[in-house]
Write a protein that holds these residues in place. Structure first.
Motif, PDB file in Angstrom:
ATOM      1  N   GLU A  34       0.820  -1.203   0.000  1.00 34.59           N
ATOM      2  CA  GLU A  34       0.000   0.000   0.000  1.00 34.59           C
ATOM      3  C   GLU A  34       0.861   1.264   0.000  1.00 34.59           C
ATOM      4  N   LEU A  35       1.951   1.231   0.745  1.00 35.05           N
ATOM      5  CA  LEU A  35       2.877   2.369   0.740  1.00 35.05           C
ATOM      6  C   LEU A  35       3.379   2.635  -0.669  1.00 35.05           C
ATOM      7  N   TRP A  36       3.751   1.571  -1.375  1.00 31.64           N
ATOM      8  CA  TRP A  36       4.260   1.721  -2.746  1.00 31.64           C
ATOM      9  C   TRP A  36       3.155   2.188  -3.693  1.00 31.64           C
ATOM     10  N   GLU A  37       1.945   1.597  -3.580  1.00 32.62           N
ATOM     11  CA  GLU A  37       0.864   1.964  -4.490  1.00 32.62           C
ATOM     12  C   GLU A  37       0.455   3.421  -4.327  1.00 32.62           C
ATOM     13  N   GLY A  46       4.547   5.519  -4.310  1.00 35.76           N
ATOM     14  CA  GLY A  46       5.632   5.122  -5.192  1.00 35.76           C
ATOM     15  C   GLY A  46       6.917   4.775  -4.462  1.00 35.76           C
ATOM     16  N   LEU A  47       6.848   4.699  -3.136  1.00 37.19           N
ATOM     17  CA  LEU A  47       8.049   4.507  -2.326  1.00 37.19           C
ATOM     18  C   LEU A  47       8.230   3.030  -1.991  1.00 37.19           C
ATOM     19  N   GLN A  48       9.383   2.485  -2.353  1.00 39.41           N
ATOM     20  CA  GLN A  48       9.761   1.133  -1.983  1.00 39.41           C
ATOM     21  C   GLN A  48      10.950   1.200  -1.031  1.00 39.41           C
ATOM     22  N   LEU A  49      10.875   0.451   0.056  1.00 44.48           N
ATOM     23  CA  LEU A  49      11.929   0.456   1.065  1.00 44.48           C
ATOM     24  C   LEU A  49      12.887  -0.702   0.810  1.00 44.48           C
ATOM     25  N   PRO A  50      14.183  -0.425   0.663  1.00 42.82           N
ATOM     26  CA  PRO A  50      15.140  -1.505   0.416  1.00 42.82           C
ATOM     27  C   PRO A  50      15.190  -2.480   1.590  1.00 42.82           C
ATOM     28  N   ARG A 103      12.453   9.814  -3.710  1.00 44.16           N
ATOM     29  CA  ARG A 103      11.920   8.679  -4.480  1.00 44.16           C
ATOM     30  C   ARG A 103      10.395   8.647  -4.511  1.00 44.16           C
ATOM     31  N   ILE A 104       9.746   9.569  -3.842  1.00 45.10           N
ATOM     32  CA  ILE A 104       8.291   9.540  -3.767  1.00 45.10           C
ATOM     33  C   ILE A 104       7.665  10.030  -5.069  1.00 45.10           C
ATOM     34  N   GLN A 105       6.683   9.269  -5.554  1.00 42.12           N
ATOM     35  CA  GLN A 105       5.880   9.640  -6.718  1.00 42.12           C
ATOM     36  C   GLN A 105       4.424   9.338  -6.388  1.00 42.12           C
ATOM     37  N   VAL A 133      -3.814  10.077  -3.881  1.00 43.19           N
ATOM     38  CA  VAL A 133      -3.111  11.003  -2.988  1.00 43.19           C
ATOM     39  C   VAL A 133      -3.041  12.372  -3.650  1.00 43.19           C
ATOM     40  N   SER A 134      -3.562  13.382  -2.950  1.00 42.58           N
ATOM     41  CA  SER A 134      -3.512  14.742  -3.490  1.00 42.58           C
ATOM     42  C   SER A 134      -2.376  15.565  -2.903  1.00 42.58           C
ATOM     43  N   ALA A 135      -1.804  15.137  -1.789  1.00 41.28           N
ATOM     44  CA  ALA A 135      -0.697  15.859  -1.155  1.00 41.28           C
ATOM     45  C   ALA A 135      -0.047  14.932  -0.142  1.00 41.28           C
ATOM     46  N   LEU A 136       1.169  15.287   0.250  1.00 45.91           N
ATOM     47  CA  LEU A 136       1.820  14.551   1.328  1.00 45.91           C
ATOM     48  C   LEU A 136       2.641  15.510   2.161  1.00 45.91           C
ATOM     49  N   MET A 137       2.975  15.068   3.373  1.00 43.90           N
ATOM     50  CA  MET A 137       3.653  15.933   4.319  1.00 43.90           C
ATOM     51  C   MET A 137       4.454  15.082   5.285  1.00 43.90           C
TER      52      MET A 137
END
Length: 254
Positions: free
Chosen positions: A140-143, A146-150, A198-200, A206-210
């Protein structure tokens, strides 16, 4: 009947949609939290108010003061006003992502979503059948962002459980969704700047992030239902993230 997602220890069947999970676990009036023993299984959450074989965590369980399920059995329903009968209580996961410099990611749901639009929430959503709970949260974080954690650059712990309904109040109509949300604290070894690069964001969700400091994020969460005195919040927060416009129980369901 859909696959069981939220179970009580010792009962093979899933909790029915109209039942209050908090109530079944012995919760009295009030908001909790109520200590709850949990078995975190693939695609399932097993709960009990006492230790049981397979329990891997003891977590606080809470619900909002306006949770509709405790009142449903005490309030007659109008003819034709029915609750879903073909599914039980479903399972969702929310990821509280913390950077190495101790900021926390919140996303704002788009205005076009059918459930809880325009609210600031941690990334999260519905757990798929046979999906590990952490894997569901990371998916869900990635969807959404766009962030994937190594692998090997983060660790995680379960934080707590939240009983959620939507609509969240009976005055808004009978519930169409009933979830137990498992909150996971995921602590990255990367800084906010490294993660942000790396966030997309997914524009459909998602309309915004903080990124917020932990104290500010805690204050926002504590005032979402108006039951606690807000702490000091920065004056430059957008109006939609101020108390009353965020919600612990609003995560993406579909």
């Amino acid at each position: 009947m859909a696959a069981a997602r939220v179970l009580l220890s010792g009962r093979p069947e899933s909790v029915s949609f109209a039942q209050s999970v908090c109530g079944l676990l012995g919760a009295g009036p009030g908001l909790g939290p109520w200590p709850t023993y949990c078995g975190l299984k693939r695609g399932q959450l097993v709960l009990s108010d006492r230790p049981f074989p397979g329990a891997s965590a003891r977590l606080p369980l809470q619900r909002p003061p306006f949770c509709p399920f405790p009142a449903l059995d005490q309030q007659p329903r109008a003819p034709g006003a029915e609750l879903p009968t073909n599914r039980g209580v479903d399972l969702a996961v929310a990821v509280v992502l913390q950077s190495s410099d101790q900021t926390v990611l919140l996303t704002r749901r788009t205005r076009t979503l059918n459930v809880s639009p325009n609210l600031w929430v941690p990334p999260g959503g519905h757990v798929e059948p046979d999906e590990e709970l952490l894997d569901g949260g990371l998916r869900e974080l990635w969807e959404e962002s766009g962030l994937q954690l190594p692998q090997g650059q983060f660790f995680w712990v379960p934080l707590g459980l939240w009983e959620s309904a939507y609509p969240p109040r009976l005055s808004w109509g009978l519930p169409k969704y009933h979830h137990i949300i498992l909150y996971l604290l995921v602590i990255s070894q990367e800084s906010q700047q490294q993660l942000q690069a790396r966030i997309q964001p997914n524009p459909r969700e998602v309309s915004a992030l903080m990124w917020l400091g932990r104290d500010v994020a805690a204050a926002v969460a504590a005032t979402e239902d108006g039951t606690e005195t807000p702490r000091h919040l920065p004056q430059d927060l957008p109006p939609s993230v101020l108390p009353g416009r965020s919600c612990r129980s609003a995560v993406r369901w579909n």
